[in-house]
Design an enzyme around this catalytic site. Structure first.
Site, short mmCIF file in Angstrom:
data_model
loop_
_atom_site.label_atom_id
_atom_site.label_comp_id
_atom_site.label_asym_id
_atom_site.label_seq_id
_atom_site.Cartn_x
_atom_site.Cartn_y
_atom_site.Cartn_z
N THR A 63 0.85 -1.21 0.00
CA THR A 63 0.00 0.00 0.00
C THR A 63 0.88 1.24 0.00
O THR A 63 2.08 1.16 -0.29
CB THR A 63 -0.99 -0.04 1.19
N ASN A 64 0.32 2.40 0.31
CA ASN A 64 1.11 3.63 0.38
C ASN A 64 0.58 4.51 1.51
O ASN A 64 -0.35 4.12 2.22
CB ASN A 64 1.09 4.36 -0.98
N HIS A 65 1.17 5.68 1.65
CA HIS A 65 0.88 6.50 2.85
C HIS A 65 -0.40 7.34 2.75
O HIS A 65 -0.69 8.11 3.66
CB HIS A 65 2.04 7.46 3.11
N SER A 66 -1.13 7.26 1.64
CA SER A 66 -2.30 8.15 1.50
C SER A 66 -3.34 7.88 2.60
O SER A 66 -3.67 6.73 2.89
CB SER A 66 -2.96 7.93 0.13
N ALA A 96 -4.66 7.38 -4.32
CA ALA A 96 -3.29 6.93 -4.58
C ALA A 96 -3.39 5.45 -4.93
O ALA A 96 -3.42 4.59 -4.04
CB ALA A 96 -2.43 7.17 -3.36
#
Ligand code: C5P
Length: 402
Positions: free
Chosen positions: A209-212, A276
């Site tokens: 995943t990512n930091h959004s 994102a």
């Protein structure tokens, strides 16, 4: 009351011009930034020095400064203003506004301004009552201009009747009401908003995943709903509450987000792609938890579908807004995305700007469309969302086929 609002005050040649000075003081006292544009005749009634001193800005009268040739752009004045107030407005200026005559800076600014215009008529009672003036005022009303009602009373001519300029306090209240009113300007429109991060499963336990956090997308969904739009919020996993009035569709993976967004877009008038989305996803998802071993490990990844590009390919006249998050300045790369994904405009935020990016409540963005770019100062994500929705409204105003 008007903290940080940009008020453009237009002054025309009427005895009531002295009241423009009072209005200017009231606006400054309420926290507004004020710029004043005057007609040449207005200078006979109140001096530019008075208005410049009160507004703390140079007065604008001509298209350019005859001393040094500096150009006074009616376009940028119109863009700067949150509200254009013409007080006092003579019968002459009202007639020109109603018919599109643009022979001075005050009038060209009226034609190019995208903000709400308020007009406070000021004239003798017979001029005010004349069928021509009343027809012109009616035309302006039908064009969306707000007319500050002219009260009856004693006039400079010695006559008594309607035609006095509304009192500055009343005009101030009208400006405040206009700027704070939640306009239902997008009633009847349906938007899809994607928000948050996607989650790409590796096995039943792990994922990419990512930091959004979804804050920006949720703020946009809220701003659209507040202006009366129907909103389908297609969202990755987040801790945020659903904004009032939005229909929320929860998804995890890029594939799920693609399916939900494409389906919602079939009945939508536009989409704002704020999520994102993972660019790659594991080629296969292990059904059992992958056991560790002493060897190095690699996970084959395959490309996900680009949701924005897919909607761009089928959008027709519909509106499509994208985001670009770059770890450098990123303007060129954002321009590439604007074209490739067939977006109406793209909102660039750069991780190099402090206060912008993941998790924080502020953002610093640049709007890029095929006419150029505009960089906004650091502001809250809610304010950025308002700016984005303002731009969407402007696009609708300029393309009636939508
Ligand atoms: O190409 P890039 O990922 O930088 O483009 C960002 C924009 O495209 C954002 O508006 C994002 O929401 C959208 N996007 C998408 N689907 C993807 C990748 C990005 O909708 N698979």
């Amino acid at each position: 009351m008007l903290q940080g609002k940009h008020i453009l005050l237009g002054v025309t040649g009427s005895i009531a011009a002295y009241k423009a000075a009072v209005l200017c003081r009231l606006l400054k006292g309420a926290g507004a930034e004020v710029k004043v544009v005057m007609t040449a005749t207005a200078k006979q009634f109140i001096t530019p020095l008075t208005m410049a001193t009160l507004s703390k800005n140079p007065i604008l009268v001509e298209f350019f400064d005859p001393e040094n040739g500096q150009w006074h752009s009616h376009i940028s004045l119109g863009e700067w203003a949150d509200c254009y107030v013409i007080a006092p407005a003579t019968a002459n200026t009202i007639a020109k506004m109603a018919t599109g005559v643009a022979d001075n800076l005050l009038l060209t600014t009226y034609l190019s301004a995208r903000c709400q215009t308020i007009v406070a008529p000021a004239m003798d009672c017979d001029m005010f009552a004349h069928i021509t003036t009343q027809t012109n005022l009616q035309t302006l009303r039908s064009h969306g201009v707000i007319i500050a009602d002219s009260p009856a009373g004693e006039l400079a001519s010695g006559l008594t009747g309607k035609g006095r300029m509304a009192e500055p306090e009343q005009i101030l209240a009208l400006i405040a009401q206009t700027l704070t009113e939640k306009k239902k300007s997008l009633q009847g429109k349906h938007f899809v908003v994607t928000a948050g991060a996607t989650i790409e499963a590796i096995d039943p336990v792990r994922y990419i995943t990512n930091h959004s956090t979804g804050k920006m997308g949720y703020a946009i969904a809220a701003a659209l709903a507040t202006r009366g739009a129907e909103v389908t919020l297609v969202t990755g996993r987040t801790a945020l509450p659903t904004p009032e009035g939005c229909k929320r569709v929860d998804v995890l993976s890029a594939e799920q987000m693609y399916n939900a967004a494409v389906e919602a877009f079939t009945t939508a008038d536009g989409a704002i792609m704020c999520a994102a989305v993972a660019d790659y996803t594991p080629a296969t998802v292990a059904t059992q938890k992958i056991k560790k071993s002493d060897d190095d490990m690699s996970i084959p990844l395959v490309r996900t579908k680009d949701i924005a590009a897919a909607l761009g390919a089928i959008k027709g006249d519909r509106l499509l807004v994208g985001f670009a998050l770059e770890s450098d300045a990123g303007v060129e790369s954002a321009q590439g995305k604007l074209k490739r994904k067939n977006l109406d405009f793209i909102v660039l935020n750069s991780l190099t700007d402090s206060g912008a990016g993941f998790g924080v409540d502020t953002n610093k963005v640049t709007f890029i469309d095929n006419t150029g770019s505009t960089t906004l100062p650091l502001m809250s994500k809610a304010e950025v969302a308002e700016q984005i929705v303002d731009k969407i409204e402007t696009l609708y105003a300029h393309s009636p086929q939508r």
